[in-house]
Write a protein that holds these residues in place. Structure first.
Motif, PDB file in Angstrom:
ATOM      1  N   ASP A 182       0.874  -4.557   3.986  1.00 50.90           N
ATOM      2  CA  ASP A 182       0.199  -3.242   3.941  1.00 50.90           C
ATOM      3  C   ASP A 182       0.675  -2.437   2.733  1.00 50.90           C
ATOM      4  OD1 ASP A 182      -0.917  -3.841   6.394  1.00 50.90           O
ATOM      5  OD2 ASP A 182       0.433  -2.551   7.560  1.00 50.90           O
ATOM      6  N   TYR A 183       1.986  -2.383   2.574  1.00 49.70           N
ATOM      7  CA  TYR A 183       2.567  -1.562   1.505  1.00 49.70           C
ATOM      8  C   TYR A 183       2.030  -1.993   0.144  1.00 49.70           C
ATOM      9  CZ  TYR A 183       6.082   0.913   4.333  1.00 49.70           C
ATOM     10  OH  TYR A 183       6.719   1.730   5.220  1.00 49.70           O
ATOM     11  N   LYS A 184       1.959  -3.312  -0.047  1.00 53.44           N
ATOM     12  CA  LYS A 184       1.468  -3.818  -1.345  1.00 53.44           C
ATOM     13  C   LYS A 184      -0.005  -3.492  -1.518  1.00 53.44           C
ATOM     14  CE  LYS A 184       4.394  -7.605  -2.802  1.00 53.44           C
ATOM     15  NZ  LYS A 184       4.897  -8.318  -1.598  1.00 53.44           N
ATOM     16  N   ARG A 185      -0.764  -3.832  -0.471  1.00 53.59           N
ATOM     17  CA  ARG A 185      -2.217  -3.671  -0.539  1.00 53.59           C
ATOM     18  C   ARG A 185      -2.596  -2.208  -0.761  1.00 53.59           C
ATOM     19  NH1 ARG A 185      -2.770  -6.463   3.618  1.00 53.59           N
ATOM     20  NH2 ARG A 185      -2.869  -4.693   5.021  1.00 53.59           N
ATOM     21  N   GLU A 186      -1.859  -1.317  -0.072  1.00 55.05           N
ATOM     22  CA  GLU A 186      -2.213   0.102  -0.171  1.00 55.05           C
ATOM     23  C   GLU A 186      -1.522   0.791  -1.349  1.00 55.05           C
ATOM     24  OE1 GLU A 186      -1.214   1.427   3.747  1.00 55.05           O
ATOM     25  OE2 GLU A 186      -2.718   0.115   4.671  1.00 55.05           O
ATOM     26  N   LYS A 187      -0.857  -0.006  -2.188  1.00 59.57           N
ATOM     27  CA  LYS A 187      -0.177   0.523  -3.383  1.00 59.57           C
ATOM     28  C   LYS A 187       0.718   1.709  -3.046  1.00 59.57           C
ATOM     29  CE  LYS A 187      -3.619  -0.947  -6.779  1.00 59.57           C
ATOM     30  NZ  LYS A 187      -3.490  -2.303  -6.216  1.00 59.57           N
ATOM     31  N   ARG A 188       1.605   1.459  -2.090  1.00 60.09           N
ATOM     32  CA  ARG A 188       2.495   2.525  -1.650  1.00 60.09           C
ATOM     33  C   ARG A 188       3.645   2.699  -2.637  1.00 60.09           C
ATOM     34  NH1 ARG A 188       2.098   2.620   3.917  1.00 60.09           N
ATOM     35  NH2 ARG A 188       4.009   3.811   3.827  1.00 60.09           N
ATOM     36  N   GLY A 189       4.353   3.792  -2.500  1.00 61.47           N
ATOM     37  CA  GLY A 189       5.434   4.105  -3.428  1.00 61.47           C
ATOM     38  C   GLY A 189       6.773   3.497  -3.034  1.00 61.47           C
ATOM     39  N   MET A 190       6.765   2.728  -1.955  1.00 58.49           N
ATOM     40  CA  MET A 190       8.022   2.113  -1.513  1.00 58.49           C
ATOM     41  C   MET A 190       7.743   0.680  -1.108  1.00 58.49           C
ATOM     42  SD  MET A 190       9.049   5.298   0.940  1.00 58.49           S
ATOM     43  CE  MET A 190       7.566   4.960   1.804  1.00 58.49           C
ATOM     44  N   GLN A 191       8.800  -0.077  -0.915  1.00 61.93           N
ATOM     45  CA  GLN A 191       8.653  -1.440  -0.411  1.00 61.93           C
ATOM     46  C   GLN A 191       9.731  -1.684   0.644  1.00 61.93           C
ATOM     47  OE1 GLN A 191       9.735  -4.370  -3.365  1.00 61.93           O
ATOM     48  NE2 GLN A 191      11.058  -2.928  -4.449  1.00 61.93           N
ATOM     49  N   ILE A 192       9.466  -2.687   1.500  1.00 61.77           N
ATOM     50  CA  ILE A 192      10.497  -3.044   2.483  1.00 61.77           C
ATOM     51  C   ILE A 192      11.224  -4.265   1.946  1.00 61.77           C
ATOM     52  CG2 ILE A 192      10.970  -3.732   4.863  1.00 61.77           C
ATOM     53  CD1 ILE A 192       8.322  -2.454   5.671  1.00 61.77           C
ATOM     54  N   VAL A 193      12.514  -4.130   1.724  1.00 61.17           N
ATOM     55  CA  VAL A 193      13.288  -5.270   1.236  1.00 61.17           C
ATOM     56  C   VAL A 193      14.204  -5.785   2.337  1.00 61.17           C
ATOM     57  CG1 VAL A 193      13.181  -4.618  -1.195  1.00 61.17           C
ATOM     58  CG2 VAL A 193      15.051  -3.758   0.225  1.00 61.17           C
ATOM     59  N   GLN A 194      14.610  -7.031   2.211  1.00 59.83           N
ATOM     60  CA  GLN A 194      15.376  -7.681   3.266  1.00 59.83           C
ATOM     61  C   GLN A 194      16.649  -8.296   2.685  1.00 59.83           C
ATOM     62  OE1 GLN A 194      13.107 -10.765   5.151  1.00 59.83           O
ATOM     63  NE2 GLN A 194      14.702 -11.236   6.669  1.00 59.83           N
ATOM     64  N   PHE A 195      17.782  -8.023   3.347  1.00 62.48           N
ATOM     65  CA  PHE A 195      19.033  -8.710   3.000  1.00 62.48           C
ATOM     66  C   PHE A 195      19.528  -9.349   4.281  1.00 62.48           C
ATOM     67  CE2 PHE A 195      18.868  -4.793   0.527  1.00 62.48           C
ATOM     68  CZ  PHE A 195      18.971  -5.287  -0.758  1.00 62.48           C
ATOM     69  N   GLY A 196      19.494 -10.683   4.352  1.00 64.88           N
ATOM     70  CA  GLY A 196      19.884 -11.340   5.605  1.00 64.88           C
ATOM     71  C   GLY A 196      18.986 -10.822   6.703  1.00 64.88           C
ATOM     72  N   ASP A 197      19.600 -10.309   7.762  1.00 64.02           N
ATOM     73  CA  ASP A 197      18.831  -9.798   8.899  1.00 64.02           C
ATOM     74  C   ASP A 197      18.463  -8.320   8.747  1.00 64.02           C
ATOM     75  OD1 ASP A 197      18.536 -11.982  10.385  1.00 64.02           O
ATOM     76  OD2 ASP A 197      20.204 -11.589  11.776  1.00 64.02           O
ATOM     77  N   THR A 198      18.931  -7.717   7.650  1.00 64.77           N
ATOM     78  CA  THR A 198      18.783  -6.272   7.501  1.00 64.77           C
ATOM     79  C   THR A 198      17.605  -5.904   6.606  1.00 64.77           C
ATOM     80  OG1 THR A 198      21.153  -6.048   7.759  1.00 64.77           O
ATOM     81  CG2 THR A 198      20.007  -4.168   6.812  1.00 64.77           C
ATOM     82  N   TYR A 199      16.853  -4.904   7.098  1.00 72.16           N
ATOM     83  CA  TYR A 199      15.728  -4.404   6.315  1.00 72.16           C
ATOM     84  C   TYR A 199      16.024  -3.013   5.813  1.00 72.16           C
ATOM     85  CZ  TYR A 199      13.071  -8.222   8.385  1.00 72.16           C
ATOM     86  OH  TYR A 199      12.632  -9.455   8.758  1.00 72.16           O
TER      87      TYR A 199
END
Lengths: 257, 184, 184
Positions: free
Chosen positions: B48-65
């Motif tokens: 969704d974030y990519k498609r809607e060209k949002r100003g943030m992204q969800i990143v993942q480190f191991g189990d943590t978002y």
């Protein structure tokens, strides 16, 4: 070592707050205060505070003398005859006028503080986040974040913080452990049930005799009296206060005919 | 709870946790759906974030978002830190900075004891402005963070070293003999 | 720069500034569009957020905007974060603040006259919390400090401006029988 505790009764912010409480309790018209009755009650209250060795601040005493002065003015024989307005002075001013204005002004802000409280709680239902650490984005010619602030202002800020810390209420920590007035009220009612509806003030404070406990107990008693759940008798100054369960309330509560 | 509500709550959670992030297990407990489903929802949200060209992204480190900014916006954050308004210090900020400067290394709790009010916000702001930083941990229960001033702090105030700060005000005598009266 | 990119950049900026917020002027300088347009875009974004049932909203205090969660999700965040916002003001603090908010600029003496008690402590506490500040001096003997509310005050109570303060009650014009009802 003697420590002078600066305990203030939670429910009363000052003499004006106490007076408003008394006026409301007696369901008096704020524009037509029965000064004599209110003065007696006010003094009684101060007396009880002193009996409990609670700190009676000078503001409470100043108000006491104001009340006594108004009371005496109202007892003076009237020079102006044929007037409906009983209490007018020579100069045509009701001696209560100034006090009434102060009470109304104070009541206004007390009311506003309650509406602010609601706004505060509402706002507390939404959350934000701390700003991100943006140090990675600082470039060479970055802005000085303390531009125009000298090291002496920093020193001033520290000085102010220390001064404030030095006169902060030493009871902050104790307050956190305080049991609530509601809990104490429940305890008192419970005790009354266990003791055929009569207990002594000293009985309830001896359970946990910390000073903040005394304050809470005292406030609980005032609240229970206000709700007509109990009545209190103190035959002489410094005597123990006898607490009776209010009979009518008991009947209603237990659903007896 | 419907699917869109879950997305909204997850977004809200990712937002409030900030740079600490939140792990799948916590998310699963809080919104009461199992871990696989949480992972599916987040994967969907990333789309969704990519498609809607949002100003943030969800990143993942191991189990943590965690939520993060987009690298292509770096220029604007540089302008932000350089903008004059970003730099003004409020009274709580200044007060907190003064306490850290003179009493470092110092924990949040100790700062709050002096100020008499919660101080999380001013501390975080000072960190984001590069004036104070974590300098270690106290070796007690909970290992609380110790804060100290940065090298930039000295630069900004034009000091060669902390020794050049004006000597701290001395209130040790006052605290003992009824300082109350003096300040009334 | 196209409209959607501007929205994304504003979202990113709102995200990084967190509870510090960012004002129209800064946004206007950073993304290089004029202030009216910034306001229009944000208004538009506020609509997007609602329509798309996002987990956050854009709130405004003064001319400053910040991202915040939705009140209906409070339950989920309370499970997770001990927010520094959540220490509430004491009764003396609230009373003092109400007086400052409605009568600013005001001196300590004037506050004390209304409250009928010394008010140094609540005043200092409100300053430490950043809710009130010195706004000047009165040009009389002793040049007493005048206090007023800060921008954080607006944020703390979720107000866009001082005009949004609840109207003060008028107890003075009431007929006697009406007033009886109010004071019981």
């Amino acid at each position: 070592m003697f420590v002078s505790y600066q305990i203030k009764l939670d429910t009363f912010e000052g003499p004006l707050d106490l007076l408003l409480h008394l006026i409301e309790k007696e369901e008096m018209d704020i524009y037509d205060i029965e000064v004599s009755k209110i003065t007696d009650q006010y003094l009684q209250y101060l007396h009880t505070m002193q009996t409990l060795r609670l700190d009676v601040t000078s503001e409470f005493l100043v108000m006491a003398s104001t009340l006594l002065s108004i009371k005496s003015k109202m007892l003076l024989p009237l020079h102006v005859e044929e007037t409906d307005d009983y209490y007018l002075n020579d100069d045509g001013i009701d001696p209560r006028e100034e006090l009434v204005q102060r009470l109304i002004e104070y009541k206004k802000y007390k009311y506003l503080s309650e509406t602010l409280k609601e706004k505060e709680l509402e706002r507390h239902r939404i959350f934000t986040r701390s700003p991100s650490d943006l140090t990675a984005y600082f470039v060479e010619q970055e802005q000085n974040p303390v531009e125009g602030i000298s090291v002496y202002r920093l020193f001033d800020a520290l000085e102010k913080a220390f001064i404030k810390a030095s006169y902060r209420d030493p009871l902050t920590k104790i307050e956190r452990e305080e049991i609530s007035v509601q809990e104490k009220m429940d305890q008192i009612i419970q005790l009354l049930h266990e003791h055929q509806g009569i207990i002594y003030f000293s009985d309830i404070v001896l359970i946990r005799p910390s000073r903040s406990e005394i304050v809470v107990t005292f406030l609980s008693i005032l609240e229970l009296m206000k709700q007509n759940k109990i009545s209190c008798v103190q035959s002489h100054a410094f005597d123990d206060i006898v607490i009776h369960e209010s009979p009518s309330k008991g009947v209603i509560e237990h659903g007896l005919q | 709870m419907d699917y869109n509500s879950m997305k909204a709550i997850i977004e809200g959670l990712l937002f409030v946790v900030g740079d600490e992030g939140i792990d799948v297990k916590q998310l699963s407990t809080i919104i009461e759906v199992d871990r696989n489903e949480v992972e599916d929802i987040i994967c969907d949200m990333q789309g969704d974030y990519k498609r809607e060209k949002r100003g943030m992204q969800i990143v993942q480190f191991g189990d943590t978002y965690q939520l993060a900014t987009l690298p292509e916006h770096a220029l604007y954050f540089e302008r932000l830190v350089a903008s004059p308004n970003h730099s003004t210090l409020s009274q709580p900020g200044l007060e907190t900075l003064a306490i850290v400067a003179y009493k470092q290394p110092i924990t949040k709790i100790e700062i709050e004891e002096i100020r008499g009010v919660r101080s999380e916000r001013p501390i975080n702001k000072l960190i984001s402005k590069g004036l104070i930083k974590e300098v270690g941990r106290m070796e007690t229960v909970g290992r609380p963070i110790l804060y100290g001033t940065t090298k930039e702090f000295l630069d900004y105030f034009g000091l060669k070293s902390l020794d050049e700060l004006p000597p701290p005000p001395d209130f040790s005598n006052l605290e003992e003999d009824e300082s109350l009266l003096l300040f009334t």
